[in-house]
Enzyme design. Structure first.
Site, PDB file in Angstrom:
ATOM      1  CG  HIS A  56      38.097 -18.825   6.242  1.00  0.00           C
ATOM      2  ND1 HIS A  56      39.101 -17.960   5.884  1.00  0.00           N
ATOM      3  CD2 HIS A  56      38.640 -19.635   7.202  1.00  0.00           C
ATOM      4  CE1 HIS A  56      40.198 -18.249   6.580  1.00  0.00           C
ATOM      5  NE2 HIS A  56      39.945 -19.252   7.401  1.00  0.00           N
ATOM      6  CG  HIS A  58      38.842 -20.929  10.453  1.00  0.00           C
ATOM      7  ND1 HIS A  58      39.776 -21.537   9.639  1.00  0.00           N
ATOM      8  CD2 HIS A  58      37.927 -21.891  10.764  1.00  0.00           C
ATOM      9  CE1 HIS A  58      39.444 -22.804   9.459  1.00  0.00           C
ATOM     10  NE2 HIS A  58      38.330 -23.046  10.121  1.00  0.00           N
ATOM     11  CG  ASP A  60      42.857 -17.456  12.212  1.00  0.00           C
ATOM     12  OD1 ASP A  60      41.865 -18.188  12.011  1.00  0.00           O
ATOM     13  OD2 ASP A  60      43.887 -17.507  11.498  1.00  0.00           O
ATOM     14  CG  HIS A  61      40.756 -15.723   8.784  1.00  0.00           C
ATOM     15  ND1 HIS A  61      41.554 -15.414   7.711  1.00  0.00           N
ATOM     16  CD2 HIS A  61      41.361 -16.764   9.409  1.00  0.00           C
ATOM     17  CE1 HIS A  61      42.589 -16.253   7.684  1.00  0.00           C
ATOM     18  NE2 HIS A  61      42.491 -17.080   8.704  1.00  0.00           N
ATOM     19  CG  HIS A 114      41.157 -23.308   5.290  1.00  0.00           C
ATOM     20  ND1 HIS A 114      42.152 -23.941   5.988  1.00  0.00           N
ATOM     21  CD2 HIS A 114      40.762 -22.259   6.064  1.00  0.00           C
ATOM     22  CE1 HIS A 114      42.353 -23.299   7.138  1.00  0.00           C
ATOM     23  NE2 HIS A 114      41.518 -22.279   7.209  1.00  0.00           N
ATOM     24  CG  ASP A 133      43.654 -19.244   6.479  1.00  0.00           C
ATOM     25  OD1 ASP A 133      44.375 -18.240   6.319  1.00  0.00           O
ATOM     26  OD2 ASP A 133      43.239 -19.615   7.592  1.00  0.00           O
ATOM     27  CG  HIS A 171      47.926 -17.640   8.491  1.00  0.00           C
ATOM     28  ND1 HIS A 171      47.870 -17.510   9.852  1.00  0.00           N
ATOM     29  CD2 HIS A 171      46.661 -17.925   8.089  1.00  0.00           C
ATOM     30  CE1 HIS A 171      46.625 -17.719  10.274  1.00  0.00           C
ATOM     31  NE2 HIS A 171      45.871 -17.968   9.219  1.00  0.00           N
TER      32      HIS A 171
HETATM   33 FE    FE Z   1      43.771 -18.508   9.388  1.00  0.00          FE
HETATM   34 ZN    ZN Z   2      41.467 -20.474   8.519  1.00  0.00          ZN
END
Ligand code: FE
Ligand code: ZN
Length: 241
Positions: A56, A58, A60-61, A114, A133, A171
């Site tokens: 996805h 985001h 942090d990905h 998400h 996530d 995570h």
């Molecule tokens: Fe994440």
């Molecule tokens: Zn995420």
């Protein structure tokens, strides 16, 4: 197992997964939040990254996409429905598509909630799924761009992969999730046991993922929710905790 899978902890609680297929020599990264530790982990093993797979959009990905691509000329695959938010994508995929790492195939699963276009990658022959996530150890992703009904459906799709499927999530949220889970099901014996296992593992500084579908079916309050309303109530309670 036809794949070598390496867990790379980055940022405060992200796990980036480095996946090597020794027959072809291909190496793939799932959801690189950052580049340097991922490039180092590959280099240490004598591996060259040939692909990135995103679940996805985001940051942090996807934050390491551009730098890893610049360093390796790898191909970046990710969710078609989020292509506008991941400008580094080369290959756009959606549920039912097949992707390959060397000789090993994975099936793309649509798991929106998400984020609206969130996908997962299931290696059937390896009994392994990379879920970003969507599903965590004793938890699920927050419903930023989707509904509890979609997440409920995602739990059904994921549990259908079978008890022995290893779940690689993005995570280390396990201890926080466990503390919430025991408030939902204080009499769940499997959950109490897992809680003590997780506390001990974290005290030793160990990671608690990958998990398995069997463990989640026994202890995850979101997978165990018996209705959309119950999942929604549990998600709201965890968000407020
Ligand atoms: Fe994440
Ligand atoms: Zn995420």
């Amino acid at each position: 197992m036809a794949l070598d899978i390496v867990r790379i902890p980055v940022l405060s609680d992200n796990y980036v997964w480095l996946v090597h297929e020794p027959v072809s020599g291909e190496t793939m990264v799932v959801d690189p939040a950052v580049a340097a530790p991922v490039l180092d982990a590959a280099h240490e093993r004598g591996w060259t990254i040939t692909q990135i797979w995103n679940t996805h959009w985001h940051p942090d990905h996807t934050g390491g996409n551009a730098e890893i691509k610049a360093a390796t000329s790898c191909t970046i695959t990710g969710p078609a429905d989020e292509a506008g938010r991941i400008p580094t994508l080369d290959v756009h995929v959606r549920g039912g598509d097949t992707v390959r790492l060397g000789s090993v195939k994975a099936t793309v699963m649509d798991v929106p909630a998400h984020t609206a276009g969130h996908i997962a990658y299931h290696f059937e022959t390896e009994h392994a799924a990379f879920v970003g996530d969507t599903l965590f150890a004793m938890g699920c992703g927050r419903l930023f761009e989707g509904t509890a009904a979609q997440m409920f459906d995602n739990m059904r799709k994921l549990e259908a992969l079978g008890d022995d499927t290893a779940i690689y999530c993005a995570h280390e949220y396990t201890l926080s999730n466990a503390r919430f889970a025991v408030t939902v099901e204080p009499d769940n014996v499997a959950l109490k046991q897992r809680m003590s296992d997780v506390v001990a593992a974290r005290e030793r500084g160990e990671a608690t993922v990958p998990t398995t579908i069997a463990l989640e079916r026994a202890t995850n309050p979101f997978m165990r929710a018996t209705s959309v309303d119950e999942l929604a109530a549990r998600r709201a309670a965890k968000d407020a905790a």
